[in-house]
Motif scaffolding. Structure first.
Motif, short mmCIF file in Angstrom:
data_model
loop_
_atom_site.label_atom_id
_atom_site.label_comp_id
_atom_site.label_asym_id
_atom_site.label_seq_id
_atom_site.Cartn_x
_atom_site.Cartn_y
_atom_site.Cartn_z
N GLU A 155 0.91 -0.92 -0.43
CA GLU A 155 -0.17 0.06 0.03
C GLU A 155 1.16 1.47 -0.16
N ILE A 156 2.02 1.82 0.58
CA ILE A 156 2.84 2.38 0.83
C ILE A 156 3.98 2.61 -0.95
N ASP A 157 4.63 0.96 -0.76
CA ASP A 157 5.75 1.60 -1.80
C ASP A 157 4.93 0.88 -3.14
N ASN A 158 3.58 1.24 -3.71
CA ASN A 158 2.80 0.84 -3.95
C ASN A 158 3.26 1.19 -5.65
N ILE A 159 4.38 2.02 -6.48
CA ILE A 159 4.51 1.47 -7.73
C ILE A 159 5.04 0.09 -8.64
N PHE A 160 4.38 1.01 -10.13
CA PHE A 160 4.24 -0.70 -10.55
C PHE A 160 3.97 -1.63 -10.39
N PRO A 161 1.82 -1.09 -10.11
CA PRO A 161 1.03 -2.06 -9.96
C PRO A 161 1.15 -3.62 -10.46
N ASP A 162 1.69 -3.58 -11.60
CA ASP A 162 1.97 -4.65 -12.76
C ASP A 162 3.17 -4.96 -13.09
N LEU A 163 4.57 -5.13 -11.84
CA LEU A 163 5.65 -5.65 -12.00
C LEU A 163 5.44 -7.81 -11.88
N ASN A 164 6.51 -8.19 -12.59
CA ASN A 164 6.17 -8.76 -12.26
C ASN A 164 8.03 -9.24 -12.00
N TYR A 165 8.76 -9.95 -11.12
CA TYR A 165 9.84 -9.94 -10.51
C TYR A 165 10.19 -10.61 -11.38
N ARG A 166 10.31 -11.64 -12.39
CA ARG A 166 10.42 -12.17 -13.26
C ARG A 166 11.88 -10.97 -14.20
N VAL A 167 11.31 -9.42 -14.19
CA VAL A 167 11.94 -9.34 -14.87
C VAL A 167 13.69 -9.19 -14.16
N PHE A 168 13.53 -9.42 -12.96
CA PHE A 168 15.24 -9.17 -13.24
C PHE A 168 15.65 -10.80 -13.45
N ALA A 169 14.94 -11.70 -14.39
CA ALA A 169 15.96 -13.35 -14.46
C ALA A 169 16.94 -13.06 -15.30
N SER A 170 17.83 -14.12 -15.84
CA SER A 170 18.69 -13.89 -16.25
C SER A 170 18.73 -14.39 -17.64
N GLU A 171 17.34 -14.85 -17.61
CA GLU A 171 17.57 -15.36 -18.93
C GLU A 171 17.30 -14.31 -20.14
N GLY A 172 18.26 -14.58 -21.38
CA GLY A 172 17.95 -13.50 -22.58
C GLY A 172 19.32 -12.75 -22.56
N ILE A 173 20.05 -12.86 -20.70
CA ILE A 173 21.37 -11.51 -21.18
C ILE A 173 22.59 -12.54 -21.40
#
Length: 531
Positions: free
Chosen positions: A513-531
């Motif tokens: 509720e406080i740090d509600n930036i990017f409501p549709d964020l998917n943690y998989r954005v930090f995955a290594s695939e494709g790097i």
């Protein structure tokens, strides 16, 4: 074909300063002031030009934290309360100054300005995203994005996954809010690290901006200097900032904003007036703060200040707009004799300069567009980088050098003795987040998924370049340190609970509720695939 082009670029950014847990936040006030003094006046200015059929073409970078706050219902309501207090104070000031002709005119100016801002804000029902989307559809502005939390990529990008996450989250957030993907991306602080353009290309970013030396020291040396883009090895165009036009507008000493007839930023009734009178409009603790009502002009380089005269300042804004036009015309005529294509002069500025720091800045911008349009033979055409690339799709290949638009042109603002301690923590947290994203691939547990998404938000918020910048400049250092530590501590606690599969759901909900930036964020954005 015109003799040349001018690209005006306004970079609008504030850190994510949403504080529902506090009744009155000094950091939130940064947002309130910028909405009142820069963002709404900019919207109003473009509307006036469109109504009068004056051609206007601007590039506006709206950073994801700023856009997220504009779209947030809580921030919309809290800003309205702030604006109501301003309207009330302005009305009182009109009455208080009724017998002093020097200040009464200025008080009425503020009252008129705040009432017009209220009407604009009400028209859009508090959502300025709608206003910018409309201006985008009108073709008046080209909206681009920035890295997700304005992270300074050359220093936080030890892991390539971090750069990709900052870019991917920004692009998706921009598409969600503005209905179309961004064609350009403002690198935070113009901070470029060779190779970052590969990631920009992956997300269909066509261009970005660099300070002049980032282009001038490119390999090979650019044939057209900074007056045409170069194309990086990945195929993304890099535009260089023009030094001459920057100095004329940026510099408080040599540039237009330092003119003695312009409003003095550092004299505010929040400090000048009787405490009991001004008490309802400053910090509840009694701390005196700026109210936005300032009655004096710069006058000179001493402490003595004369009353502000709006008419004089407006006239100076017109004169300075004419001077800028004259200088760009002669600059372009000179360049055209040496180039086999029309030069482009790229003029990027922090948007908050116009209206907040330089009160007359929006008047200057509006007058510039009007004066250029009024000429029978236009000396140049206003253009966006996308427009230019459509006209000239073939540009010189080159690799820009590592650079920024900070002091001395490289990393020292964001990496010195005042702030260097943050990076080992940011890198360690990023490595841990990447490991979590790689580990939890096929996840069925909804609570764990929420915790992973929140951990990603906390890391992104900790990576904001604003915290290192504030530590360096020495303004509100305690706040910047506290924000950095808070987000990192939240991250590590979430990580521990995720690994133990023991999530404190009540605490997680509070964070969401406080740090509600990017409501549709998917943690998989930090995955290594494709790097």
């Amino acid at each position: 074909m015109p003799l040349g082009y001018v690209a005006l670029v306004l970079h609008a950014h504030l850190p994510f300063v949403r504080h529902p847990e506090e009744e009155y936040s000094l950091a939130e006030k940064w947002y309130h002031e910028a909405v009142t003094e820069t963002y709404i006046p900019l919207i109003q200015m473009v509307h006036r030009l469109l109504e009068d059929k004056v051609p206007v073409r601007l590039t506006v970078s709206l950073s994801p934290p700023l856009a997220s706050m504009m779209a947030d219902n809580f921030m919309q309501k809290r800003y309205l309360k702030y604006l109501e207090r301003l309207r009330e104070l302005a009305a009182k000031e009109v009455w208080r100054t009724r017998n002093d002709s020097r200040f009464h005119l200025v008080a009425r100016m503020y009252q008129k300005q705040f009432e017009e801002i209220y009407r604009t804000y009400s028209y859009y029902r508090g959502n300025l995203i709608t206003a910018f989307r409309e201006l985008q559809e009108e073709g008046a502005i080209e909206l681009i994005t920035c890295a997700a939390t304005h992270g300074y990529l050359p220093l936080i990008g030890l892991q390539r996954e971090v750069v990709r996450a900052q870019v991917e989250v920004a692009v998706h957030n921009h598409l969600r809010l503005f209905g179309r993907p961004p064609t350009g991306l403002w690198l935070p602080e113009c901070g470029y690290n060779p190779g970052d353009d590969v990631i920009l290309k992956k997300y269909n970013i066509r261009y970005f901006f660099l300070d002049a030396h980032g282009i001038l020291y490119a390999t090979p040396r650019p044939r057209y200097s900074i007056f045409a883009p170069v194309v990086t090895p990945s195929g993304v165009a890099a535009f260089g900032r023009d030094l001459e036009s920057s100095e004329q507008v940026w510099s408080a000493q040599e540039g237009y904003p330092g003119d003695f007839d312009y409003r003095e930023f550092y004299r505010d009734i929040g400090y000048d007036l009787d405490y009991e009178y001004i008490k309802p409009y400053i910090h509840p603790s009694g701390l005196r703060v700026d109210t936005g009502l300032k009655y004096y002009r710069i006058t000179g380089k001493t402490e003595w200040k004369e009353p502000y005269v709006p008419e004089w300042a407006s006239e100076k804004a017109k004169i300075h707009a004419g001077n800028f036009l004259f200088n760009r015309e002669h600059q372009i005529k000179y360049l055209a004799t040496y180039m086999d294509r029309p030069p482009i002069v790229v003029c990027p500025y922090d948007a908050e300069l116009f209206g907040h720091w330089w009160f007359e800045g929006p008047q200057w911008l509006e007058s510039l567009f009007r004066q250029v349009a009024s000429l029978a033979h236009q000396p140049f055409v206003f253009i966006t980088p996308s427009d230019y690339l459509k006209h000239f799709p073939v540009n010189q290949p080159a690799t820009p050098c590592m650079s920024s638009w900070g002091n001395n042109g490289y990393n020292e603002v964001w990496l010195d003795g005042s702030n260097d301690w943050i990076y080992r923590h940011l890198h360690n947290a990023a490595e841990a987040m990447i490991n979590l994203a790689n580990r939890f691939v096929a996840l069925q547990d909804e609570l764990i998924r929420r915790a992973l998404n929140q951990a990603a938000r906390e890391l992104l918020l900790a990576q904001s370049s604003d915290w290192a910048f504030i530590m360096k400049t020495g303004t509100m250092v305690d706040y910047a340190v506290a924000r950095t530590k808070k987000h990192l501590l939240n991250f590590w606690k979430l990580k521990e609970e995720i690994e133990q599969r023991s999530i404190d759901e009540e605490w997680l909900k509070e964070l969401e509720e406080i740090d509600n930036i990017f409501p549709d964020l998917n943690y998989r954005v930090f995955a290594s695939e494709g790097i």
